[in-house]
Scaffold this active site. Structure first.
Site, PDB file in Angstrom:
ATOM      1  N   LYS A 125       0.835  -1.212   0.000  1.00  0.00           N
ATOM      2  CA  LYS A 125       0.000   0.000   0.000  1.00  0.00           C
ATOM      3  C   LYS A 125       0.869   1.261   0.000  1.00  0.00           C
ATOM      4  O   LYS A 125       0.508   2.262  -0.618  1.00  0.00           O
ATOM      5  CB  LYS A 125      -0.950   0.007   1.201  1.00  0.00           C
ATOM      6  CG  LYS A 125      -1.822  -1.254   1.311  1.00  0.00           C
ATOM      7  CD  LYS A 125      -2.595  -1.560   0.057  1.00  0.00           C
ATOM      8  CE  LYS A 125      -2.717  -3.059  -0.167  1.00  0.00           C
ATOM      9  NZ  LYS A 125      -3.223  -3.490  -1.454  1.00  0.00           N
ATOM     10  N   GLU A 164      -3.063   7.501   8.414  1.00  0.00           N
ATOM     11  CA  GLU A 164      -3.907   8.339   7.557  1.00  0.00           C
ATOM     12  C   GLU A 164      -4.960   8.992   8.412  1.00  0.00           C
ATOM     13  O   GLU A 164      -5.340   8.452   9.463  1.00  0.00           O
ATOM     14  CB  GLU A 164      -4.636   7.466   6.513  1.00  0.00           C
ATOM     15  CG  GLU A 164      -3.801   7.103   5.314  1.00  0.00           C
ATOM     16  CD  GLU A 164      -4.577   6.272   4.297  1.00  0.00           C
ATOM     17  OE1 GLU A 164      -5.758   5.935   4.554  1.00  0.00           O
ATOM     18  OE2 GLU A 164      -3.996   5.966   3.246  1.00  0.00           O
ATOM     19  N   HIS A 220     -16.171  -5.652   5.842  1.00  0.00           N
ATOM     20  CA  HIS A 220     -15.339  -5.666   4.632  1.00  0.00           C
ATOM     21  C   HIS A 220     -15.769  -6.724   3.621  1.00  0.00           C
ATOM     22  O   HIS A 220     -15.069  -6.964   2.643  1.00  0.00           O
ATOM     23  CB  HIS A 220     -13.858  -5.820   4.972  1.00  0.00           C
ATOM     24  CG  HIS A 220     -13.376  -4.751   5.908  1.00  0.00           C
ATOM     25  ND1 HIS A 220     -13.367  -3.416   5.567  1.00  0.00           N
ATOM     26  CD2 HIS A 220     -12.944  -4.798   7.193  1.00  0.00           C
ATOM     27  CE1 HIS A 220     -12.932  -2.711   6.589  1.00  0.00           C
ATOM     28  NE2 HIS A 220     -12.683  -3.511   7.595  1.00  0.00           N
ATOM     29  N   ARG A 276      -6.965  -7.598 -10.154  1.00  0.00           N
ATOM     30  CA  ARG A 276      -7.658  -8.812 -10.603  1.00  0.00           C
ATOM     31  C   ARG A 276      -9.020  -8.432 -11.172  1.00  0.00           C
ATOM     32  O   ARG A 276      -9.446  -7.287 -11.036  1.00  0.00           O
ATOM     33  CB  ARG A 276      -7.881  -9.734  -9.407  1.00  0.00           C
ATOM     34  CG  ARG A 276      -8.749  -9.050  -8.355  1.00  0.00           C
ATOM     35  CD  ARG A 276      -9.182  -9.955  -7.221  1.00  0.00           C
ATOM     36  NE  ARG A 276     -10.157  -9.304  -6.366  1.00  0.00           N
ATOM     37  CZ  ARG A 276      -9.881  -8.502  -5.347  1.00  0.00           C
ATOM     38  NH1 ARG A 276      -8.627  -8.229  -5.040  1.00  0.00           N
ATOM     39  NH2 ARG A 276     -10.828  -7.951  -4.624  1.00  0.00           N
TER      40      ARG A 276
HETATM   41  C1  MV4 Z   1     -10.061   3.965   5.227  1.00  0.00           C
HETATM   42  C2  MV4 Z   1     -11.276   4.319   5.853  1.00  0.00           C
HETATM   43  C3  MV4 Z   1     -11.352   5.565   6.434  1.00  0.00           C
HETATM   44  N1  MV4 Z   1     -10.299   6.398   6.403  1.00  0.00           N
HETATM   45  N2  MV4 Z   1      -9.043   4.829   5.205  1.00  0.00           N
HETATM   46  C4  MV4 Z   1     -11.221  -0.566   4.330  1.00  0.00           C
HETATM   47  C5  MV4 Z   1     -10.826  -1.432   3.192  1.00  0.00           C
HETATM   48  C6  MV4 Z   1      -9.556  -0.879   2.699  1.00  0.00           C
HETATM   49  N3  MV4 Z   1      -9.567  -0.864   1.267  1.00  0.00           N
HETATM   50  C7  MV4 Z   1      -9.469   0.496   3.269  1.00  0.00           C
HETATM   51  N4  MV4 Z   1     -10.605   0.678   4.094  1.00  0.00           N
HETATM   52  C8  MV4 Z   1     -10.892   1.876   4.679  1.00  0.00           C
HETATM   53  N5  MV4 Z   1      -9.887   2.778   4.656  1.00  0.00           N
HETATM   54  C9  MV4 Z   1      -9.180   6.014   5.797  1.00  0.00           C
HETATM   55  N6  MV4 Z   1      -8.138   6.871   5.798  1.00  0.00           N
HETATM   56  C10 MV4 Z   1     -12.305   3.419   5.872  1.00  0.00           C
HETATM   57  C11 MV4 Z   1     -12.120   2.181   5.291  1.00  0.00           C
HETATM   58  C12 MV4 Z   1     -13.260   1.311   5.368  1.00  0.00           C
HETATM   59  C13 MV4 Z   1     -13.925   0.880   4.245  1.00  0.00           C
HETATM   60  C14 MV4 Z   1     -13.500   1.220   2.959  1.00  0.00           C
HETATM   61  C15 MV4 Z   1     -14.163   0.774   1.867  1.00  0.00           C
HETATM   62  C16 MV4 Z   1     -15.273  -0.055   2.022  1.00  0.00           C
HETATM   63  C17 MV4 Z   1     -15.701  -0.403   3.251  1.00  0.00           C
HETATM   64  C18 MV4 Z   1     -15.035   0.039   4.380  1.00  0.00           C
HETATM   65  C19 MV4 Z   1     -15.500  -0.325   5.633  1.00  0.00           C
HETATM   66  C20 MV4 Z   1     -14.853   0.114   6.739  1.00  0.00           C
HETATM   67  C21 MV4 Z   1     -13.717   0.919   6.608  1.00  0.00           C
END
Ligand code: MV4
Length: 498
Positions: A118, A202, A237, A294
């Protein structure tokens, strides 16, 4: 580059079938690989040839690089499609496939590796004018320094593992007092889970929407996007409902995000199908999160609104062909919604309810697509993901697609095990979903098992039942019939119409 004549599909279930169908339409032969638990599976029956690659656990079969490559060499295949999950984002697999002189139907091993980190991904895209969540671009190691940065960003902050992704290895920190403890835990968790203790911080976006862009690149440097998918309705998730397009993007925002997604692909010399994940904050500002290298589970909604077969395109691009269209040729046609039907019990904390599909009847009709890997009478094996099917509805407008989905859910007949169909119906009927005003907390905010219980019988129905009883049984039964009409009914008819 030569045309592909035979493909090994290094996967199982619905996605293996999905890939084989497109291959067959292109005149390409297919080889299934299967574990001992999948001997009788549809993907094995469908393929032109099949090779057993080991015992049921995926660690001994679908994750065995050597066995899959042996199967390809043995059957004289010229390419391998990894599907999703399993080895699909494993750079060692991609490079081993190519080292054996086979084509990997996916991106380069280098792009998989870069996006797997990442931090490396953020560093690469930062130079390409892609908005990032405020935070660190290097691993944090020194607690004192990290605390200082966190204070500048402002709490709450999120600690993420560089080798994580998909929500794995994330920790929310609400204020400075718990920072050190959380950071130490994050580092030790990342070390044991991924063998890489690098973490970064972050700003925590508290009510994000999750919007991802489908991108496609060829081996000649061309990249387009195929619009977005809204994936905010998820549980821990795990996505539950996906749709395309998103109901909150204006054409301008779509264009800006689409261009950012293309830039992400260009930052890593991407070819093949990929997905660029963004989150949007409450002011609809968007930030790049990560890229999935993917074909995704939810790709059908993109296929429905663009009319493009993404698997065929993956194969053509792997063969070295140029993308057969430009960005300007693409347009959104209607609206598509997908639900994932799992063998899980929503009233019991979504515990897998694997077993036998005693009854299995798919919904039908215009605009309805079911991607599955089972038939009536089959067992859902215990070893793998308990997804039974994806149900996709496509219509002119979002509300038509939702109505079609409710109809399709009601006509889907599955007995023998609990499924998430009723839970998905609950989502489809919810005002927050229908109005488009929701975020990634939809399920935690609105769902309790009680919403799936049968509803109380309305007064009119009690009177109708009493009249019916009168006509059937005569006057002397009437008072007892009224009393015996239950307040709660558990008949399937009622349950289906919650
Ligand atoms: C985040 C976030 C809030 N703030 N980053 C979860 C999956 C991964 N791809 C990154 N994710 C998140 N990153 C920051 N800075 C909240 C999430 C997140 C989330 C993101 C996408 C879809 C569902 C989610 C569920 C909980 C948290």
């Amino acid at each position: 580059m030569p045309k592909i004549k035979k493909i090994v599909v290094a996967n199982r279930g619905e996605i293996a079938l999905r890939v084989m169908r497109s291959a067959r339409e292109m005149g390409i032969e297919t080889v299934a690989v299967y574990s001992e638990a999948d001997r009788g599976s549809l993907h094995v029956r469908y393929a032109d040839e099949a090779v057993c690659i080991g015992p049921p656990p995926s660690s001994e079969s679908y994750l065995q690089i050597d066995k899959i490559i042996d199967a390809a060499l043995q059957t004289k295949a010229d390419a391998i499609h990894p599907g999703y999950g399993f080895l699909s984002e494993n750079e060692d697999f991609a490079s081993r496939v190519e080292a054996e002189g086979l084509l990997f139907i996916g991106p380069s091993a280098g792009a998989i590796e870069l996006m797997g980190s990442k931090l490396a991904a953020k560093a690469a895209v930062a130079k390409f004018n892609v908005p990032l969540v405020p935070g660190t671009s290097e691993p944090i190691t020194n607690v004192v320094k990290a605390k200082k940065i966190a204070a500048e960003i402002g709490y709450p902050i999120l600690i993420k593992a560089s080798a994580g992704g998909g929500g794995k290895g994330m920790r929310v920190v609400d204020d400075e007092t718990s920072f050190q403890e959380q950071m130490e835990r994050a580092v030790s968790e990342a070390t044991s889970a991924f063998g890489d203790g690098s973490v970064f911080i972050e700003k925590y976006i508290t009510k994000p929407r999750h919007i991802e862009f489908q991108i496609f690149g060829d081996k000649h440097g061309n990249v387009v996007h195929l619009f977005e998918r809204e994936c905010s309705i998820q549980r821990r998730h795990q996505k539950v409902v996906e749709e395309a397009p998103s109901s909150i993007l204006t054409p301008e925002k779509r264009e800006a995000m689409g261009q950012a997604a293309i830039n992400v692909a260009k930052a890593c010399g991407y070819y093949g199908a990929g997905t660029v994940e963004f989150i949007l904050d409450e002011d609809l500002r968007f930030y790049f999160l990560e890229m999935n290298t993917r074909l995704q589970v939810e790709h059908p909604v993109t296929e429905q609104i663009t009319g493009i077969d993404l698997v065929k395109l993956q194969i053509q691009v792997a063969e070295g062909e140029k993308l057969p269209f430009e960005q300007g040729d693409l347009k959104i046609n209607g609206h598509a919604v997908e639900i994932r039907v799992y063998a899980e019990d929503p009233s019991n904390n979504f515990l897998p309810d694997i077993g036998n599909l005693k009854t299995y009847r798919r919904p039908q009709g215009n605009g309805i697509r079911v991607d599955d890997g089972f038939e009536q009478g089959m067992d859902i094996p215990f070893y793998y993901d308990p997804m039974i099917a994806k149900l996709i509805c496509h219509a002119e407008t979002r509300s038509d697609a939702i109505e079609k989905m409710i109809r399709a859910i009601d006509e889907y007949e599955i007995t023998g095990l609990e499924t998430t169909l009723g839970f998905c119906r609950f989502v489809m009927r919810h005002d927050a979903f229908r109005s488009g005003k929701f975020d990634t907390r939809f399920v935690e905010n609105y769902f309790t098992p009680a919403v799936l219980l049968p509803t109380a019988v309305p007064e009119e129905e009690r009177i109708a039942a009493a009249l019916g009883a009168l006509l059937l049984n005569g006057r002397d039964k009437i008072s007892s019939s009224v009393q015996s009409v239950p307040q709660l009914t558990t008949s399937k008819w009622k349950k289906n119409r919650l």
